[in-house]
Design an enzyme around this catalytic site. Structure first.
Site, mmCIF file in Angstrom:
data_model
loop_
_atom_site.group_PDB
_atom_site.id
_atom_site.type_symbol
_atom_site.label_atom_id
_atom_site.label_comp_id
_atom_site.label_asym_id
_atom_site.label_seq_id
_atom_site.Cartn_x
_atom_site.Cartn_y
_atom_site.Cartn_z
ATOM 1 N N VAL A 102 -9.630 1.238 12.817
ATOM 2 C CA VAL A 102 -9.816 1.394 14.250
ATOM 3 C C VAL A 102 -11.225 1.884 14.620
ATOM 4 C CG1 VAL A 102 -8.761 3.731 14.382
ATOM 5 C CG2 VAL A 102 -8.671 2.184 16.348
ATOM 6 N N LYS A 148 1.197 3.478 -3.306
ATOM 7 C CA LYS A 148 0.718 4.860 -3.397
ATOM 8 C C LYS A 148 1.865 5.816 -3.714
ATOM 9 C CE LYS A 148 -3.798 4.748 -2.499
ATOM 10 N NZ LYS A 148 -4.819 5.349 -3.366
ATOM 11 N N TYR A 190 0.834 -1.203 0.000
ATOM 12 C CA TYR A 190 0.000 0.000 0.000
ATOM 13 C C TYR A 190 0.874 1.260 0.000
ATOM 14 C CZ TYR A 190 -3.863 3.106 1.323
ATOM 15 O OH TYR A 190 -4.803 4.111 1.359
ATOM 16 N N GLY A 219 -1.234 -3.450 20.643
ATOM 17 C CA GLY A 219 -0.101 -2.944 21.414
ATOM 18 C C GLY A 219 -0.597 -2.314 22.704
HETATM 19 N N1 UDP Z 1 -5.985 -0.441 15.872
HETATM 20 C C1 UDP Z 1 -6.311 -0.987 17.097
HETATM 21 N N2 UDP Z 1 -7.358 -1.859 17.156
HETATM 22 C C2 UDP Z 1 -8.108 -2.180 16.078
HETATM 23 C C3 UDP Z 1 -7.771 -1.615 14.824
HETATM 24 C C4 UDP Z 1 -6.705 -0.758 14.758
HETATM 25 O O1 UDP Z 1 -5.661 -0.708 18.115
HETATM 26 O O2 UDP Z 1 -9.059 -2.976 16.221
HETATM 27 C C5 UDP Z 1 -4.861 0.503 15.798
HETATM 28 C C6 UDP Z 1 -3.799 0.165 14.768
HETATM 29 O O3 UDP Z 1 -2.816 -0.689 15.309
HETATM 30 C C7 UDP Z 1 -3.251 1.541 14.435
HETATM 31 C C8 UDP Z 1 -4.442 2.472 14.623
HETATM 32 O O4 UDP Z 1 -5.372 1.752 15.425
HETATM 33 O O5 UDP Z 1 -2.244 1.918 15.351
HETATM 34 C C9 UDP Z 1 -5.109 2.849 13.308
HETATM 35 O O6 UDP Z 1 -5.318 1.669 12.580
HETATM 36 P P1 UDP Z 1 -6.157 1.637 11.252
HETATM 37 O O7 UDP Z 1 -6.120 0.233 10.745
HETATM 38 O O8 UDP Z 1 -7.473 2.277 11.462
HETATM 39 O O9 UDP Z 1 -5.387 2.605 10.248
HETATM 40 P P2 UDP Z 1 -3.848 2.816 9.878
HETATM 41 O O10 UDP Z 1 -3.617 4.231 10.260
HETATM 42 O O11 UDP Z 1 -2.985 1.891 10.677
HETATM 43 O O12 UDP Z 1 -3.806 2.537 8.428
#
Ligand code: UDP
Length: 314
Positions: free
Chosen positions: A185, A147, A143, A203
């Site tokens: 998220v 991009k 990705y 995390g």
């Molecule tokens: N994240 C999380 N739990 C979830 C989904 C995502 O803690 O169920 C965290 C993920 O590790 C990242 C942030 O939320 O640090 C944003 O993740 P997302 O997949 O929405 O977008 P990204 O910015 O990583 O493309």
């Protein structure tokens, strides 16, 4: 106006907004991550046409085209990670076809790039002049690097052929029509909170993201489409939240009894992200206005209604 990825989360809002402004819209989507139901309410409206197809295979649109907004691409980490080759293909071949269509019509071309081009940024907040910190052989590279290639390709067409290219870098965006299984998220947390399941914080949750409501984002995209600026221009909301704090906010705003559960942090997950949107303000007069609480409320309403209508169908 052609919108590739027009049945996706952001694409469908863009189609709606353009129709509202009296533009005729050809929405092109292969419905892998986009959904027919996102545009079902637009079918039959004067000026709206849906073309089912993969822009990686080609893009043939009969009739006049005055702009091409190129959004087609899986955007959620679980979706692009499960389709690594298709993701690279749509960023490369898909973008080339979309550029060729725009160029052939002398049309404006808008590439929706991403904050992921900054990778795990060492500069904070991120300005457009920052070149980023991306792992070119990591899982997310399909990705991020896809991009970045799309940006390079678009700029090369602008310089070599005079194509009317503009690039926006879209930061984390949320709102109605996110798929419940999108995996990002806000949709994960809202779906979990509304169904009383634990919110899965990856995390320790100290990583940050800055969240923009979809209507604000679409307003920025339309302003960029209507301009001749090349960009790249950041579009996002600079209000930055730790993921753990976001989980708590979602629980609070939905009145949920859910708890928080920690899961392993995905590989190469950026530690922080916040757009510097000075340029968007200067060039486009754009600033996001929807507060997080209001955006979460509208998005939660959407998930409530769509789970209700799914249950009705069962
Ligand atoms: N994240 C999380 N739990 C979830 C989904 C995502 O803690 O169920 C965290 C993920 O590790 C990242 C942030 O939320 O640090 C944003 O993740 P997302 O997949 O929405 O977008 P990204 O910015 O990583 O493309």
């Amino acid at each position: 106006m052609v919108v590739t990825g027009g049945a996706g989360f952001i694409g469908s809002h863009l189609c709606e907004r353009l129709l509202h402004g009296d533009d005729a819209v050809v929405c092109v989507d292969d419905l892998t991550t986009g959904r027919h139901e996102n545009v079902a309410h637009l079918l039959g409206r004067p000026g709206f046409e849906f073309l089912h197809g993969d822009v990686s295979d080609g893009l043939d649109v009969p009739g006049p085209v005055h702009a091409v907004a190129h959004l087609a691409c899986p955007a959620s980490p679980p979706h692009y990670l499960s389709r690594p080759l298709e993701t690279l293909q749509v960023c490369s071949e898909g973008t080339r076809h979309a550029l060729a269509l725009a160029h052939g019509h002398g049309a404006r071309f808008l590439l929706t790039s991403t904050s992921e081009v900054y990778g795990d940024p060492e500069e904070h907040p991120q300005q457009e002049r920052y070149w980023g910190h991306v792992n070119p052989v990591g899982l997310r590279a399909v990705y991020d690097e896809g991009k970045r290639y799309a940006e390079a390709l678009a700029m090369a067409w602008r310089r070599a052929k005079g194509t009317r290219v503009g690039i926006v870098r879209v930061f984390n965006t949320y709102g109605p029509r996110l798929r419940p299984d999108d995996g990002r998220v806000v949709s994960n947390f809202l779906v979990q909170a509304l169904s009383g399941q634990p919110l899965t914080v990856y995390g320790d949750g100290s990583q940050t993201r800055s969240l923009c409501y979809v209507d604000d984002l679409v307003d920025g995209i339309v302003r960029m489409l209507d301009s001749e600026h090349g960009g790249p221009v950041n579009l996002g909301n600079p209000d930055e939240y730790r993921v753990l704090d976001l989980a708590r906010l979602v629980i609070e705003h939905t009145g949920s009894s859910s708890t928080v559960e920690h899961r392993p942090l995905p590989e190469d997950d950026p530690t922080r992200r916040r757009p510097d949107i000075t340029l968007a303000g200067q060039l486009l007069g754009w600033v996001p206005t929807t507060p997080l609480a209001e955006g979460l409320r509208r998005t939660a309403d959407y998930f409530r209604q769509s789970s209700g209508s799914r249950e009705d169908q069962d």
